[in-house]
Design a protein around this motif. Sequence first.
Motif, PDB file in Angstrom:
ATOM      1  N   VAL A 122      66.163  36.195  83.137  1.00 31.10           N
ATOM      2  CA  VAL A 122      67.715  36.820  82.674  1.00 31.10           C
ATOM      3  C   VAL A 122      67.805  36.160  81.515  1.00 31.10           C
ATOM      4  O   VAL A 122      68.958  37.281  81.097  1.00 31.10           O
ATOM      5  N   LEU A 123      66.771  35.724  81.455  1.00 25.69           N
ATOM      6  CA  LEU A 123      67.590  35.013  79.400  1.00 25.69           C
ATOM      7  C   LEU A 123      66.924  36.063  79.129  1.00 25.69           C
ATOM      8  O   LEU A 123      67.964  36.548  77.881  1.00 25.69           O
ATOM      9  N   PRO A 124      66.226  36.115  78.593  1.00 27.02           N
ATOM     10  CA  PRO A 124      65.678  37.692  77.786  1.00 27.02           C
ATOM     11  C   PRO A 124      67.263  38.531  78.102  1.00 27.02           C
ATOM     12  O   PRO A 124      66.942  39.233  77.089  1.00 27.02           O
ATOM     13  N   ALA A 125      66.921  39.141  79.349  1.00 31.57           N
ATOM     14  CA  ALA A 125      67.634  40.173  80.213  1.00 31.57           C
ATOM     15  C   ALA A 125      69.200  39.910  78.819  1.00 31.57           C
ATOM     16  O   ALA A 125      70.017  40.696  78.505  1.00 31.57           O
ATOM     17  N   ILE A 126      69.502  38.471  79.065  1.00 31.67           N
ATOM     18  CA  ILE A 126      70.880  39.066  78.466  1.00 31.67           C
ATOM     19  C   ILE A 126      71.191  38.411  76.399  1.00 31.67           C
ATOM     20  O   ILE A 126      72.394  39.598  76.105  1.00 31.67           O
ATOM     21  N   ILE A 127      70.323  38.465  76.323  1.00 31.78           N
ATOM     22  CA  ILE A 127      70.080  38.331  74.523  1.00 31.78           C
ATOM     23  C   ILE A 127      70.135  40.042  74.143  1.00 31.78           C
ATOM     24  O   ILE A 127      69.864  40.071  73.413  1.00 31.78           O
ATOM     25  N   PHE A 128      69.071  40.798  75.167  1.00 30.50           N
ATOM     26  CA  PHE A 128      68.856  42.452  74.645  1.00 30.50           C
ATOM     27  C   PHE A 128      70.168  42.523  74.967  1.00 30.50           C
ATOM     28  O   PHE A 128      70.605  43.821  74.601  1.00 30.50           O
ATOM     29  N   THR A 129      70.785  42.270  76.347  1.00 27.93           N
ATOM     30  CA  THR A 129      72.295  42.671  75.948  1.00 27.93           C
ATOM     31  C   THR A 129      73.245  42.599  74.856  1.00 27.93           C
ATOM     32  O   THR A 129      73.669  43.802  74.337  1.00 27.93           O
ATOM     33  N   PHE A 130      73.229  41.525  73.813  1.00 23.30           N
ATOM     34  CA  PHE A 130      73.591  41.500  72.770  1.00 23.30           C
ATOM     35  C   PHE A 130      73.132  42.927  71.790  1.00 23.30           C
ATOM     36  O   PHE A 130      74.347  43.464  70.471  1.00 23.30           O
ATOM     37  N   LEU A 131      72.157  42.773  71.690  1.00 24.19           N
ATOM     38  CA  LEU A 131      71.045  43.556  70.305  1.00 24.19           C
ATOM     39  C   LEU A 131      72.038  45.627  70.999  1.00 24.19           C
ATOM     40  O   LEU A 131      71.500  46.191  70.841  1.00 24.19           O
ATOM     41  N   TRP A 132      71.861  45.283  72.715  1.00 27.55           N
ATOM     42  CA  TRP A 132      71.380  46.937  72.873  1.00 27.55           C
ATOM     43  C   TRP A 132      73.260  47.424  72.289  1.00 27.55           C
ATOM     44  O   TRP A 132      73.262  48.459  72.660  1.00 27.55           O
ATOM     45  N   MET A 133      73.974  46.546  72.751  1.00 26.81           N
ATOM     46  CA  MET A 133      75.008  47.187  72.634  1.00 26.81           C
ATOM     47  C   MET A 133      75.410  47.527  70.999  1.00 26.81           C
ATOM     48  O   MET A 133      76.210  47.824  70.834  1.00 26.81           O
ATOM     49  N   THR A 134      74.587  46.546  70.081  1.00 31.89           N
ATOM     50  CA  THR A 134      75.853  46.493  68.643  1.00 31.89           C
ATOM     51  C   THR A 134      74.047  47.745  68.103  1.00 31.89           C
ATOM     52  O   THR A 134      74.604  48.832  68.294  1.00 31.89           O
ATOM     53  N   LEU A 135      73.077  48.058  68.614  1.00 24.75           N
ATOM     54  CA  LEU A 135      72.570  48.956  68.277  1.00 24.75           C
ATOM     55  C   LEU A 135      72.145  50.617  68.532  1.00 24.75           C
ATOM     56  O   LEU A 135      72.188  51.482  68.801  1.00 24.75           O
ATOM     57  N   VAL A 136      72.394  50.268  70.886  1.00 28.26           N
ATOM     58  CA  VAL A 136      72.812  51.618  70.972  1.00 28.26           C
ATOM     59  C   VAL A 136      73.736  51.911  71.820  1.00 28.26           C
ATOM     60  O   VAL A 136      74.527  53.307  70.851  1.00 28.26           O
ATOM     61  N   TYR A 137      75.360  51.449  71.914  1.00 25.46           N
ATOM     62  CA  TYR A 137      76.280  51.463  72.341  1.00 25.46           C
ATOM     63  C   TYR A 137      77.359  52.109  71.584  1.00 25.46           C
ATOM     64  O   TYR A 137      77.884  53.049  71.397  1.00 25.46           O
ATOM     65  N   CYS A 138      77.622  50.732  70.380  1.00 26.77           N
ATOM     66  CA  CYS A 138      78.284  50.940  69.629  1.00 26.77           C
ATOM     67  C   CYS A 138      78.221  52.855  69.113  1.00 26.77           C
ATOM     68  O   CYS A 138      78.989  53.347  68.378  1.00 26.77           O
ATOM     69  N   PRO A 139      76.977  53.201  67.876  1.00 21.15           N
ATOM     70  CA  PRO A 139      76.664  54.052  67.819  1.00 21.15           C
ATOM     71  C   PRO A 139      77.068  55.411  68.832  1.00 21.15           C
ATOM     72  O   PRO A 139      77.832  56.406  68.576  1.00 21.15           O
ATOM     73  N   LEU A 140      76.393  55.444  70.355  1.00 21.28           N
ATOM     74  CA  LEU A 140      76.858  55.960  71.821  1.00 21.28           C
ATOM     75  C   LEU A 140      78.198  56.535  71.238  1.00 21.28           C
ATOM     76  O   LEU A 140      79.096  57.309  71.754  1.00 21.28           O
ATOM     77  N   ALA A 141      78.581  54.957  71.233  1.00 20.90           N
ATOM     78  CA  ALA A 141      80.922  55.746  71.737  1.00 20.90           C
ATOM     79  C   ALA A 141      81.316  56.349  69.989  1.00 20.90           C
ATOM     80  O   ALA A 141      82.369  57.171  70.634  1.00 20.90           O
ATOM     81  N   CYS A 142      80.634  56.106  69.051  1.00 21.24           N
ATOM     82  CA  CYS A 142      80.997  56.253  67.596  1.00 21.24           C
ATOM     83  C   CYS A 142      81.422  57.919  67.825  1.00 21.24           C
ATOM     84  O   CYS A 142      82.102  58.175  67.219  1.00 21.24           O
ATOM     85  N   TRP A 143      79.914  58.283  68.427  1.00 21.29           N
ATOM     86  CA  TRP A 143      79.375  59.700  68.295  1.00 21.29           C
ATOM     87  C   TRP A 143      80.767  60.946  68.920  1.00 21.29           C
ATOM     88  O   TRP A 143      81.319  61.556  67.865  1.00 21.29           O
ATOM     89  N   PRO A 144      81.234  60.524  70.100  1.00 18.55           N
ATOM     90  CA  PRO A 144      82.131  61.005  70.051  1.00 18.55           C
ATOM     91  C   PRO A 144      83.571  61.043  70.847  1.00 18.55           C
ATOM     92  O   PRO A 144      83.897  61.998  70.202  1.00 18.55           O
ATOM     93  N   TRP A 145      83.342  59.389  70.382  1.00 14.30           N
ATOM     94  CA  TRP A 145      85.359  59.104  70.384  1.00 14.30           C
ATOM     95  C   TRP A 145      85.768  58.802  68.904  1.00 14.30           C
ATOM     96  O   TRP A 145      87.312  58.810  68.954  1.00 14.30           O
ATOM     97  N   ASN A 146      84.671  58.617  68.590  1.00 13.70           N
ATOM     98  CA  ASN A 146      85.729  58.141  67.183  1.00 13.70           C
ATOM     99  C   ASN A 146      85.743  59.387  66.213  1.00 13.70           C
ATOM    100  O   ASN A 146      84.936  60.409  65.726  1.00 13.70           O
ATOM    101  N   ILE A 147      87.324  59.540  65.277  1.00 11.47           N
ATOM    102  CA  ILE A 147      87.654  60.841  64.779  1.00 11.47           C
ATOM    103  C   ILE A 147      86.086  61.055  63.399  1.00 11.47           C
ATOM    104  O   ILE A 147      86.562  62.343  62.982  1.00 11.47           O
ATOM    105  N   ASN A 148      86.002  60.401  62.980  1.00 13.43           N
ATOM    106  CA  ASN A 148      84.672  60.487  61.799  1.00 13.43           C
ATOM    107  C   ASN A 148      83.199  61.169  62.392  1.00 13.43           C
ATOM    108  O   ASN A 148      82.498  61.020  62.219  1.00 13.43           O
TER     109      ASN A 148
END
Length: 503
Positions: free
Chosen positions: A145-171
């Motif tokens: 669980v500890l590595p999974a939680i560290i993974f969560t922060f990095l995954w949010m930054t490098l994967v989810y944020c770009p994926l959310a930006c692509w279709p929902w950000n006006i740019n």
Amino acid sequence: MVLGVRVSEVLNAILKRDTTQFDRGDISFIIVAGAMVSFMIPGLAFLYSGLARRKSALSLIWAVTASNAVCIFQWYFWGYSLAFSPTATNGFIGNLAHFGLMDVLGDPSPGSPLIPDLLYAFYQMEFACVTVGILMGGIAERGRVLPAIIFTFLWMTLVYCPLACWPWNINGWAFKYGVLDYAGGGPVEIGSGVGGFAYAWVLGRRQEKELLNFRPHNVSMVNLGTFILWFGWLGFNGGSAFGANLRAVMAIWNSMLAAAFGGIVWCLLDYRLERKYTMVGFCSGTIAGLVAATPASGFIHPWAAVIMGIISGAVCNYATKAKILLRVDDALDLFAEHAVGGIVGLLMNAFFASRSIVALDGVNTNVPGGWVDHHWKQLYIQVAYICATCSYTFVVTALIAKCINSIPGLHLRTTAEGEKLGLDEVEIGEFANDYIEVRRDFMDWTAFGDRIDAHEPSANGDRHGQPDLAQQDQRQDLRTEEPSPNSTDEKALELPQADATSP
């Protein structure tokens, strides 16, 4: 003195904001919808826990709970800014203009002019929390669980944020390209489904003996988690209209229809093979329908939602075979349910998206729609978006997991002994259900006075087939001089015979 003047200017600017531009009904609706989405977190925890073996049930609840806390921090810290800052023009990811929710207050949100920026940030944060909660299913029964939680922060930054930006950000490039993704077929469903699949691939398969006779330990909890998710999904899809309007009601209706038909179809497909009406199958199909409704429920007519529910229930059912063909131990079927379901919903937009449905919110009146509106090129737009989202998510997720796994002390997977004992014992130190099942069927129970094996767990204190010392001592006292002639075990015990008149 200068600091005091600056604070005074900020306060005056806040007081002068035009707060009358927002309808309080819209604001109230989105607050409630965000709370409903938040309630999906325990729904996911219960669903995953029920699907797992008892010895690893609590670890999944813990992972979903902890990932929720990490996601809240990440979204406040820089996640919202990386996904939705309107001043970044690269089309891939935002900048840090709203770092720490800086200047996120009462201006119209980047997603809709109907609600303020601060409320939009909260609502989108709950989407992110649900996404990483789904992703945590990839660690089932062998991931630390500890590595999974560290993974969560990095995954949010490098994967989810770009994926959310692509279709929902006006740019975002997908937004400008004309992609139709209502509530997260790409960021939420493909992101979590393909991401969880990649994480499971890096973790590797469970030991083969752990795959034998595998069954959910608590199907009632599976059903409870599914209905909590269904409830929250109405806020998830209904709230994505960002106002108390007819488009929100249409999205809720479409979600209900897709879920119902998805559950029925999946259950019937399982019945044709096993001649049993499985509860897990019904719940799986329901979730598949809701997943497909995520990107499409705010774009299509109810009759199209029925078609979508039928298709998603069937396609996602057959997609569960992919993990067998690819030999990836996707224990909770994240790929089949979420990735494939999200792809089905995105494709449905290409065929059935209607500009008349989109315009029900009173804001998006110029969306071209799909094939029902003779907008033929929407299909290849959706396909290109699906390919980009799937490939980016898998590659980057796998790289993040590989990098974390290479750090001393942060190896992703528990030991073989830890997998045998269960993650609850080696990682959490507590248990979801601290009891032991002696016999599944009442008629299999040994009557008082019958001989039992000393090593067989037969009391509440036994954990994973290893008796407590007190019970071992008690059994030693009951050991007879001669072993039972009917027993092949030299350690057989004989309990005192019961009175023939006793019940």
